[in-house]
Write an enzyme that holds these catalytic residues in place. Structure first.
Site, PDB file in Angstrom:
ATOM      1  N   TYR A  54     -17.161  -3.286  -4.473  1.00 48.65           N
ATOM      2  CA  TYR A  54     -15.560  -3.270  -4.186  1.00 48.65           C
ATOM      3  C   TYR A  54     -15.009  -2.074  -3.182  1.00 48.65           C
ATOM      4  CZ  TYR A  54     -10.312  -2.908  -4.668  1.00 48.65           C
ATOM      5  OH  TYR A  54      -9.013  -2.736  -4.404  1.00 48.65           O
ATOM      6  N   VAL A  76      -4.001  -0.006   2.047  1.00 51.29           N
ATOM      7  CA  VAL A  76      -3.595   1.577   1.761  1.00 51.29           C
ATOM      8  C   VAL A  76      -4.019   2.420   2.788  1.00 51.29           C
ATOM      9  CG1 VAL A  76      -2.831   1.547  -0.813  1.00 51.29           C
ATOM     10  CG2 VAL A  76      -5.297   2.140  -0.037  1.00 51.29           C
ATOM     11  N   SER A  97      -7.179  -2.881   1.426  1.00 47.86           N
ATOM     12  CA  SER A  97      -6.859  -4.188   0.589  1.00 47.86           C
ATOM     13  C   SER A  97      -6.941  -5.371   1.797  1.00 47.86           C
ATOM     14  CB  SER A  97      -5.609  -4.094  -0.270  1.00 47.86           C
ATOM     15  OG  SER A  97      -5.773  -3.368  -1.247  1.00 47.86           O
ATOM     16  N   TYR A 114       2.111  -7.029  -2.452  1.00 52.17           N
ATOM     17  CA  TYR A 114       2.299  -6.428  -3.654  1.00 52.17           C
ATOM     18  C   TYR A 114       3.642  -6.709  -4.009  1.00 52.17           C
ATOM     19  CZ  TYR A 114      -2.161  -4.616  -2.283  1.00 52.17           C
ATOM     20  OH  TYR A 114      -3.423  -4.372  -1.804  1.00 52.17           O
ATOM     21  N   LYS A 122      -9.391  -7.902   1.171  1.00 52.92           N
ATOM     22  CA  LYS A 122      -9.303  -8.896  -0.047  1.00 52.92           C
ATOM     23  C   LYS A 122      -8.889 -10.336   0.649  1.00 52.92           C
ATOM     24  CE  LYS A 122      -7.721  -5.522  -3.293  1.00 52.92           C
ATOM     25  NZ  LYS A 122      -6.459  -4.896  -3.758  1.00 52.92           N
TER      26      LYS A 122
HETATM   27  N1  GLN Z   1      -9.445   0.415  -2.393  1.00 50.41           N
HETATM   28  C1  GLN Z   1      -8.037   0.374  -2.749  1.00 50.41           C
HETATM   29  C2  GLN Z   1      -7.702   0.456  -4.190  1.00 50.41           C
HETATM   30  O1  GLN Z   1      -8.293  -0.197  -4.915  1.00 50.41           O
HETATM   31  C3  GLN Z   1      -7.271  -0.558  -2.161  1.00 50.41           C
HETATM   32  C4  GLN Z   1      -5.790  -0.766  -2.678  1.00 50.41           C
HETATM   33  C5  GLN Z   1      -4.953  -1.257  -1.548  1.00 50.41           C
HETATM   34  O2  GLN Z   1      -5.405  -0.992  -0.218  1.00 50.41           O
HETATM   35  N2  GLN Z   1      -3.653  -1.484  -1.653  1.00 50.41           N
HETATM   36  O3  GLN Z   1      -6.969   1.316  -4.701  1.00 50.41           O
END
Ligand code: GLN
Length: 313
Positions: free
Chosen positions: A197, A267, A72, A249, A75
């Protein structure tokens, strides 16, 4: 731990080494992400941290040069690309309010007619990826290019095994993408958006690369490495604002309380944080807390901020 105020002994390099030793007892308290099967293969005890400053200092400790899965954290770079491309246009598809819910929450998206709360929850990130697909067939490549020019680096690549592993198991993200499509938030086919993605999330860079690539956010949009303006100063400020309010988050509030810097997690166990006017710091430790942020990484950043005095709050 050494105290920065205590005099000449303080150095960022010593501080990072101290932090590396200090966090060791926390290993084993979190869990490596395993809902993406390929991510579960990483050594949970990896730890790397890197800091770059506007004064030109660059220090790292532990596994700071080992590439890891950004997930993430991409992003953040996606948002910069989208804002650079179309200015405020992206805000017609995605909000900029904290969600207070899990990053892959579905029900709230349906209740809010397919309007994602912010670009850092999966729903919003999928909408940003869809938007970028209108510019390039290779969104991951676009993002890697931004990381490289921002940080003045040449490495980094998509880990194809991680991308395939997530594509094969991304049922929740596919559900989210279909809801987005129902409400016209995305233009492309939902499965194509999810696949792009997942490739973007599978980008791998080191924490040193990441800290360097985030430095323009601390420097009014300018990269001292490539000597290029990566984004206008007002965009850097806005991206930092979205990180501060939505970057971690549903732990964004407690992270601000503990660390007090705009930050973005993934993650894969990475977190990158920005101290406007001072520098950028990135940490990687794969074991996650219950909301999906690096457990040891958060402790490390807390120690860093306490000792370096970098909090913006
Ligand atoms: N690719 C992961 C997902 O969509 C990214 C989530 C994350 O890093 N929080 O679940």
């Amino acid at each position: 731990m050494r105290n920065p105020q205590s005099g000449s002994e303080f150095s960022l390099s010593h501080l990072l080494d101290d932090i590396r030793d200090h966090v060791r007892p926390a290993f084993g308290r979190g869990r490596v992400a395993d809902y993406i099967p390929e991510l579960a293969r990483v050594d949970p005890r990896k730890f790397g941290m890197a800091v770059v400053t506007l004064d030109g200092e660059e220090v790292g400790t532990g596994d700071c040069d080992e590439p890891f899965s950004l997930q993430s954290i991409t992003k953040l770079f996606a948002l910069i690309l989208a804002l650079n491309r179309g200015g405020d246009e992206i805000w017609t598809r995605v909000g900029k309010e904290p969600s207070g819910t899990a990053f892959n929450h579905l029900a709230i998206l349906e209740a809010e007619q397919g309007a994602p709360r912010n670009p850092f929850v999966n729903a919003g990130a999928l909408a940003v990826t869809d938007y970028l697909m209108g510019r390039s067939a290779d969104v991951a490549g676009l993002m890697a290019g931004l990381v490289r020019v921002s940080g003045g680096i040449s490495g980094g690549q998509v880990n194809e095994a991680v991308a395939l592993s997530e594509q094969a198991t991304a049922h929740q993200n596919r559900a989210i993408a279909h809801i987005l499509k129902v409400h016209g938030t995305i233009d492309h086919a939902p499965d194509a958006v999810v696949d792009a993605y997942c490739r973007q999330c599978a980008l791998e860079f080191s924490v040193r690369d990441l800290a360097r690539a985030a430095l323009p956010l601390a420097a009014s949009g300018f990269s001292p490495f490539s000597r290029e303006t990566i984004m206008p100063a007002r965009l850097a400020r806005r991206v930092n604002a979205v990180m501060m309010t939505c970057g971690m988050y549903e732990s964004t509030g407690s992270f601000a309380y503990r660390v007090g810097l705009p930050a973005k997690s993934g993650v894969g166990g990475g977190i990158v944080a920005v101290a406007p006017g001072r520098g950028a710091v990135a940490v990687w430790s794969p074991e996650l807390d219950r909301v999906g942020n690096s457990l040891v990484g958060t402790i490390a950043l807390e120690l860093f901020v306490q000792n370096a005095g970098w909090s913006v709050l």
